[in-house]
Scaffold this motif. Structure first.
Motif, PDB file in Angstrom:
ATOM      1  N   THR A  76       0.293   5.712  -9.747  1.00 31.64           N
ATOM      2  CA  THR A  76       0.095   6.231  -8.397  1.00 31.64           C
ATOM      3  C   THR A  76      -1.408   6.264  -8.202  1.00 31.64           C
ATOM      4  OG1 THR A  76       2.102   7.552  -8.535  1.00 31.64           O
ATOM      5  CG2 THR A  76       0.490   8.175  -6.836  1.00 31.64           C
ATOM      6  N   VAL A  77      -1.881   5.621  -7.154  1.00 31.58           N
ATOM      7  CA  VAL A  77      -3.323   5.467  -6.947  1.00 31.58           C
ATOM      8  C   VAL A  77      -3.740   5.952  -5.561  1.00 31.58           C
ATOM      9  CG1 VAL A  77      -3.371   3.486  -8.513  1.00 31.58           C
ATOM     10  CG2 VAL A  77      -3.210   3.100  -6.055  1.00 31.58           C
ATOM     11  N   LYS A  78      -4.986   6.327  -5.456  1.00 23.71           N
ATOM     12  CA  LYS A  78      -5.614   6.645  -4.171  1.00 23.71           C
ATOM     13  C   LYS A  78      -6.711   5.619  -3.983  1.00 23.71           C
ATOM     14  CE  LYS A  78      -5.152  10.215  -2.035  1.00 23.71           C
ATOM     15  NZ  LYS A  78      -4.484  10.739  -0.826  1.00 23.71           N
ATOM     16  N   HIS A  79      -6.715   4.991  -2.826  1.00 23.32           N
ATOM     17  CA  HIS A  79      -7.691   3.937  -2.571  1.00 23.32           C
ATOM     18  C   HIS A  79      -7.878   3.795  -1.067  1.00 23.32           C
ATOM     19  CE1 HIS A  79      -4.040   0.970  -2.958  1.00 23.32           C
ATOM     20  NE2 HIS A  79      -3.761   2.036  -2.252  1.00 23.32           N
ATOM     21  N   SER A  80      -8.797   2.945  -0.691  1.00 27.26           N
ATOM     22  CA  SER A  80      -9.067   2.712   0.724  1.00 27.26           C
ATOM     23  C   SER A  80      -9.105   1.213   0.985  1.00 27.26           C
ATOM     24  CB  SER A  80     -10.399   3.348   1.120  1.00 27.26           C
ATOM     25  OG  SER A  80     -10.612   3.253   2.511  1.00 27.26           O
ATOM     26  N   ASN A  81      -8.708   0.846   2.183  1.00 27.70           N
ATOM     27  CA  ASN A  81      -8.767  -0.533   2.659  1.00 27.70           C
ATOM     28  C   ASN A  81      -7.757  -1.456   1.968  1.00 27.70           C
ATOM     29  OD1 ASN A  81     -10.010  -2.211   4.618  1.00 27.70           O
ATOM     30  ND2 ASN A  81     -11.173  -3.233   3.023  1.00 27.70           N
ATOM     31  N   TYR A  82      -6.709  -0.916   1.408  1.00 27.73           N
ATOM     32  CA  TYR A  82      -5.705  -1.751   0.734  1.00 27.73           C
ATOM     33  C   TYR A  82      -5.017  -2.683   1.726  1.00 27.73           C
ATOM     34  CZ  TYR A  82      -2.199  -2.845  -2.852  1.00 27.73           C
ATOM     35  OH  TYR A  82      -1.400  -3.471  -3.771  1.00 27.73           O
ATOM     36  N   ASP A  83      -4.856  -2.215   2.953  1.00 23.68           N
ATOM     37  CA  ASP A  83      -4.248  -3.038   3.995  1.00 23.68           C
ATOM     38  C   ASP A  83      -5.300  -3.636   4.935  1.00 23.68           C
ATOM     39  OD1 ASP A  83      -1.582  -2.664   3.149  1.00 23.68           O
ATOM     40  OD2 ASP A  83      -1.542  -0.691   4.118  1.00 23.68           O
ATOM     41  N   LEU A  84      -6.548  -3.703   4.448  1.00 21.48           N
ATOM     42  CA  LEU A  84      -7.674  -4.256   5.207  1.00 21.48           C
ATOM     43  C   LEU A  84      -7.907  -3.513   6.521  1.00 21.48           C
ATOM     44  CD1 LEU A  84      -6.984  -8.050   4.563  1.00 21.48           C
ATOM     45  CD2 LEU A  84      -8.412  -6.473   3.230  1.00 21.48           C
ATOM     46  N   ASP A  85      -7.672  -2.193   6.510  1.00 23.97           N
ATOM     47  CA  ASP A  85      -7.848  -1.364   7.703  1.00 23.97           C
ATOM     48  C   ASP A  85      -8.838  -0.217   7.494  1.00 23.97           C
ATOM     49  OD1 ASP A  85      -6.423   0.248   5.985  1.00 23.97           O
ATOM     50  OD2 ASP A  85      -4.665   0.446   7.283  1.00 23.97           O
ATOM     51  N   GLU A  86      -9.477  -0.182   6.308  1.00 20.57           N
ATOM     52  CA  GLU A  86     -10.445   0.845   5.923  1.00 20.57           C
ATOM     53  C   GLU A  86      -9.855   2.255   5.901  1.00 20.57           C
ATOM     54  OE1 GLU A  86     -14.370   0.588   7.523  1.00 20.57           O
ATOM     55  OE2 GLU A  86     -14.548  -1.528   7.036  1.00 20.57           O
ATOM     56  N   LYS A  87      -8.532   2.362   5.777  1.00 24.63           N
ATOM     57  CA  LYS A  87      -7.881   3.669   5.708  1.00 24.63           C
ATOM     58  C   LYS A  87      -7.529   4.024   4.272  1.00 24.63           C
ATOM     59  CE  LYS A  87      -6.037   3.797  10.341  1.00 24.63           C
ATOM     60  NZ  LYS A  87      -4.839   3.860  11.183  1.00 24.63           N
ATOM     61  N   ILE A  88      -7.619   5.322   3.974  1.00 29.59           N
ATOM     62  CA  ILE A  88      -7.253   5.856   2.669  1.00 29.59           C
ATOM     63  C   ILE A  88      -5.733   5.914   2.582  1.00 29.59           C
ATOM     64  CG2 ILE A  88      -7.344   7.910   1.202  1.00 29.59           C
ATOM     65  CD1 ILE A  88     -10.047   8.558   2.658  1.00 29.59           C
ATOM     66  N   THR A  89      -5.185   5.471   1.450  1.00 32.99           N
ATOM     67  CA  THR A  89      -3.744   5.557   1.228  1.00 32.99           C
ATOM     68  C   THR A  89      -3.452   5.918  -0.228  1.00 32.99           C
ATOM     69  OG1 THR A  89      -3.592   3.178   0.811  1.00 32.99           O
ATOM     70  CG2 THR A  89      -3.076   3.912   3.040  1.00 32.99           C
ATOM     71  N   THR A  90      -2.250   6.411  -0.442  1.00 33.53           N
ATOM     72  CA  THR A  90      -1.726   6.653  -1.779  1.00 33.53           C
ATOM     73  C   THR A  90      -0.593   5.667  -1.975  1.00 33.53           C
ATOM     74  OG1 THR A  90      -2.258   9.016  -1.575  1.00 33.53           O
ATOM     75  CG2 THR A  90      -0.716   8.377  -3.327  1.00 33.53           C
ATOM     76  N   ASP A  91      -0.653   4.882  -3.029  1.00 33.75           N
ATOM     77  CA  ASP A  91       0.348   3.846  -3.264  1.00 33.75           C
ATOM     78  C   ASP A  91       0.684   3.782  -4.748  1.00 33.75           C
ATOM     79  OD1 ASP A  91       0.650   2.422  -0.592  1.00 33.75           O
ATOM     80  OD2 ASP A  91      -1.524   2.364  -0.847  1.00 33.75           O
ATOM     81  N   GLN A  92       1.673   2.983  -5.057  1.00 33.02           N
ATOM     82  CA  GLN A  92       2.034   2.739  -6.449  1.00 33.02           C
ATOM     83  C   GLN A  92       1.783   1.273  -6.781  1.00 33.02           C
ATOM     84  OE1 GLN A  92       6.068   4.325  -6.698  1.00 33.02           O
ATOM     85  NE2 GLN A  92       5.187   6.140  -7.644  1.00 33.02           N
ATOM     86  N   ILE A  93       1.108   1.056  -7.905  1.00 33.48           N
ATOM     87  CA  ILE A  93       0.764  -0.292  -8.357  1.00 33.48           C
ATOM     88  C   ILE A  93       1.123  -0.395  -9.839  1.00 33.48           C
ATOM     89  CG2 ILE A  93      -1.121  -1.939  -8.753  1.00 33.48           C
ATOM     90  CD1 ILE A  93      -2.600  -0.674  -6.414  1.00 33.48           C
ATOM     91  N   PRO A  94       1.813  -1.444 -10.244  1.00 32.88           N
ATOM     92  CA  PRO A  94       2.090  -1.615 -11.678  1.00 32.88           C
ATOM     93  C   PRO A  94       0.783  -1.729 -12.474  1.00 32.88           C
ATOM     94  CG  PRO A  94       3.428  -3.119 -10.371  1.00 32.88           C
ATOM     95  CD  PRO A  94       2.423  -2.511  -9.445  1.00 32.88           C
ATOM     96  N   VAL A  95       0.715  -1.011 -13.567  1.00 28.97           N
ATOM     97  CA  VAL A  95      -0.469  -1.088 -14.433  1.00 28.97           C
ATOM     98  C   VAL A  95      -0.689  -2.520 -14.900  1.00 28.97           C
ATOM     99  CG1 VAL A  95      -1.450  -0.304 -16.631  1.00 28.97           C
ATOM    100  CG2 VAL A  95      -0.299   1.336 -15.123  1.00 28.97           C
ATOM    101  N   SER A  96       0.381  -3.269 -15.051  1.00 26.87           N
ATOM    102  CA  SER A  96       0.272  -4.658 -15.515  1.00 26.87           C
ATOM    103  C   SER A  96      -0.527  -5.538 -14.553  1.00 26.87           C
ATOM    104  CB  SER A  96       1.661  -5.257 -15.734  1.00 26.87           C
ATOM    105  OG  SER A  96       2.382  -5.299 -14.511  1.00 26.87           O
ATOM    106  N   LYS A  97      -0.664  -5.150 -13.300  1.00 23.53           N
ATOM    107  CA  LYS A  97      -1.453  -5.915 -12.332  1.00 23.53           C
ATOM    108  C   LYS A  97      -2.931  -5.556 -12.371  1.00 23.53           C
ATOM    109  CE  LYS A  97       2.198  -7.038  -9.182  1.00 23.53           C
ATOM    110  NZ  LYS A  97       2.441  -7.576  -7.883  1.00 23.53           N
TER     111      LYS A  97
END
Length: 107
Positions: A76-97
């Protein structure tokens, strides 16, 4: 402390580019390229932990964020601009990636 600081960032508010967000929250400085993000990672870290900064490949720019939690190989990660919109989001990403990890530079 980094997990608490990142968690307090409000989703769907402006966080800027991913590197800007990570610099503000964790003090890790990176450029706009994937290579600059990868260069900021610690190659000796093979087991990521909550509070660490991660990077993943994405086009030429890569992406970077902060790990809040890991369960069953999913971060579970907190990051910004993941959708190229400069917004902060909380998402889930496989560690393998994820291709790199580092410790925060500020608490």
């Amino acid at each position: 402390k980094t997990v608490a600081k990142a968690s307090s960032a409000v989703d769907n508010t402006k966080g800027g580019q991913c590197g800007t967000f990570v610099r503000k929250v964790a003090g890790v400085r990176v450029g706009d390229s994937y290579q600059s993000k990868l260069a900021a990672m610690d190659p000796t870290i093979t087991e990521p932990q909550p509070g660490m900064v991660f990077t993943i490949p994405y086009k030429d720019t890569g992406h970077i964020g902060i790990i809040l939690d890991i369960k069953d190989g999913i971060a579970t990660v907190k990051h910004s601009n993941y959708d190229l919109d400069e917004k902060i989001t909380t998402d889930q990403i496989p560690v393998s990636k994820m291709t790199g990890f580092t410790y925060p530079k500020i608490a």
